[in-house]
Scaffold this motif. Structure first.
Motif, PDB file in Angstrom:
ATOM      1  N   LYS A   1     -58.612  28.180 -13.691  1.00  0.00           N
ATOM      2  CA  LYS A   1     -59.777  27.814 -12.883  1.00  0.00           C
ATOM      3  C   LYS A   1     -59.785  26.315 -12.570  1.00  0.00           C
ATOM      4  O   LYS A   1     -60.164  25.893 -11.471  1.00  0.00           O
TER       5      LYS A   1
ATOM      6  N   GLN B   1     -57.166  24.421 -12.250  1.00  0.00           N
ATOM      7  CA  GLN B   1     -56.173  24.202 -11.205  1.00  0.00           C
ATOM      8  C   GLN B   1     -56.712  24.614  -9.833  1.00  0.00           C
ATOM      9  O   GLN B   1     -56.508  23.908  -8.832  1.00  0.00           O
ATOM     10  N   ASP B   2     -57.417  25.767  -9.808  1.00  0.00           N
ATOM     11  CA  ASP B   2     -58.010  26.199  -8.544  1.00  0.00           C
ATOM     12  C   ASP B   2     -59.036  25.176  -8.038  1.00  0.00           C
ATOM     13  O   ASP B   2     -59.126  24.917  -6.835  1.00  0.00           O
ATOM     14  N   LEU B   3     -59.819  24.621  -8.984  1.00  0.00           N
ATOM     15  CA  LEU B   3     -60.808  23.623  -8.599  1.00  0.00           C
ATOM     16  C   LEU B   3     -60.135  22.365  -8.032  1.00  0.00           C
ATOM     17  O   LEU B   3     -60.598  21.800  -7.028  1.00  0.00           O
ATOM     18  N   ASP B   4     -59.055  21.942  -8.681  1.00  0.00           N
ATOM     19  CA  ASP B   4     -58.321  20.782  -8.162  1.00  0.00           C
ATOM     20  C   ASP B   4     -57.778  21.057  -6.756  1.00  0.00           C
ATOM     21  O   ASP B   4     -57.855  20.189  -5.863  1.00  0.00           O
ATOM     22  N   LYS B   5     -57.235  22.278  -6.572  1.00  0.00           N
ATOM     23  CA  LYS B   5     -56.721  22.633  -5.251  1.00  0.00           C
ATOM     24  C   LYS B   5     -57.849  22.641  -4.217  1.00  0.00           C
ATOM     25  O   LYS B   5     -57.674  22.188  -3.080  1.00  0.00           O
ATOM     26  N   SER B   6     -59.033  23.165  -4.635  1.00  0.00           N
ATOM     27  CA  SER B   6     -60.166  23.197  -3.708  1.00  0.00           C
ATOM     28  C   SER B   6     -60.614  21.794  -3.338  1.00  0.00           C
ATOM     29  O   SER B   6     -60.943  21.514  -2.167  1.00  0.00           O
ATOM     30  N   ASN B   7     -60.630  20.896  -4.330  1.00  0.00           N
ATOM     31  CA  ASN B   7     -61.003  19.509  -4.040  1.00  0.00           C
ATOM     32  C   ASN B   7     -60.022  18.859  -3.071  1.00  0.00           C
ATOM     33  O   ASN B   7     -60.424  18.157  -2.127  1.00  0.00           O
TER      34      ASN B   7
ATOM     35  N   GLU C   1     -58.134  20.423  -0.936  1.00  0.00           N
ATOM     36  CA  GLU C   1     -58.310  21.063   0.367  1.00  0.00           C
ATOM     37  C   GLU C   1     -59.546  20.521   1.080  1.00  0.00           C
ATOM     38  O   GLU C   1     -59.537  20.316   2.299  1.00  0.00           O
ATOM     39  N   SER C   2     -60.627  20.283   0.296  1.00  0.00           N
ATOM     40  CA  SER C   2     -61.843  19.721   0.884  1.00  0.00           C
ATOM     41  C   SER C   2     -61.579  18.323   1.455  1.00  0.00           C
ATOM     42  O   SER C   2     -62.014  17.987   2.567  1.00  0.00           O
TER      43      SER C   2
END
Length: 292
Positions: A160, A162-168, A170-171
């Motif tokens: 999770k 890692q997903d949050l880092d990817k989302s940040n 991407e944002s």
């Protein structure tokens, strides 16, 4: 009375008298305490179940190798208490012997009952040990399950994060892309809108450079409305062209079908013509043979 009390020696395991001349005695070399040989062996067997051998008196740790047998010598003196006691025992009457036998029987019964109690206690301890082992196995299983769940939760948490880092990331990328598109739109507005005054040009030029973005956004919105109208007109024209293209495609498909049928018919005619030519050729060959 005092002298006879302190002169009496006993084995602290069975609490019977120690008779050095007629009994086998052993001593622990660490502390020097003396016991009957059989009593000491039984004591060590009992202590072995607890994985620790110790003296029954002072509780000092010892081993079988640290036990020595005691040997006594007698000169046969009649004043010796042991010899005198043996002589008196030989001269006692049957009544005294019967009472002694009864006393020993009572003592044996007491020891038997004590042994039974010890056996019952041992049985209960074994049952409790079995229960403890089962509880230990269950606790170990629960602990292993908890460790598995902990590892799974940690792995899920890591995924999770890692997903949050990817989302940040991407944002941030989308924000940068949005800013770039806004600047491109402003540049497009500058290029296409000829009615834009100098103030509007300055606002568009300052977009993204810590200027008043509100006015710039209003200008971009108005420009976007105009672009939407043009886009709708272009889409209507594209739809007309698309429908015309679809009709053309259908006509082309029909033409291809007709061409395919014509090709098939031509192949059939060529095949029939070839068959006729072969028949005529064979007829000519046959007529030539007959003429010869």
């Amino acid at each position: 009375m005092i002298g006879s009390t302190f002169a009496k020696t006993i084995c602290t395991i069975c609490y019977e008298d120690l008779k050095p001349i007629v009994e086998d005695l052993q001593s622990i070399s660490v502390c020097g305490h003396v016991f009957h040989e059989l009593c000491l062996q039984q004591w060590f067997e009992y202590s072995a179940s607890k994985r620790k051998n110790s003296c029954s008196v002072c509780k000092q740790t010892c081993s079988l190798n640290g036990v020595n047998r005691l040997y006594f010598q007698s000169i046969g003196d009649a004043s010796d208490p042991i010899v005198s006691q043996n002589a008196l025992n030989l001269g006692e009457d049957p009544g005294v012997l019967r009472r002694e036998v009864k006393r020993l029987e009572v003592k044996v019964e007491g020891l038997t009952s004590a042994l039974e109690r010890n056996q019952n206690d041992l049985k209960e301890l074994n049952e409790e040990l079995c229960l403890c082992k089962e509880q230990f196995k269950e606790e170990v299983a629960l602990k292993n399950e908890a460790l598995k769940q902990k590892a799974f939760i940690q792995q899920l948490l890591y995924s999770k994060s890692q997903d949050l880092d990817k989302s940040n990331l991407e944002s941030l990328r989308l924000q940068e892309r949005n800013m770039a598109l806004a600047k491109e739109l402003a540049a497009l507005k500058l290029v296409s809108d000829l009615n834009l005054d100098e103030e509007g040009v300055l606002k568009l030029d300052s977009f993204g450079n810590e200027a008043n973005n509100k006015d710039t956004i209003d200008i971009l919105k108005r420009s976007l409305v105009i672009r939407n109208k043009s886009y709708k007109e272009l889409m209507a024209k594209c739809n007309l062209l698309g429908r015309g293209e679809a009709r053309s495609v259908r006509k082309l498909e029909k033409a291809k079908g007709k061409i395919q049928k014509l090709k098939t018919r031509v192949q059939e005619l060529e095949t029939a013509n070839e068959v006729k030519d072969n028949e005529v050729l064979r007829a000519l060959i046959a007529s030539k043979k007959k003429n010869r």
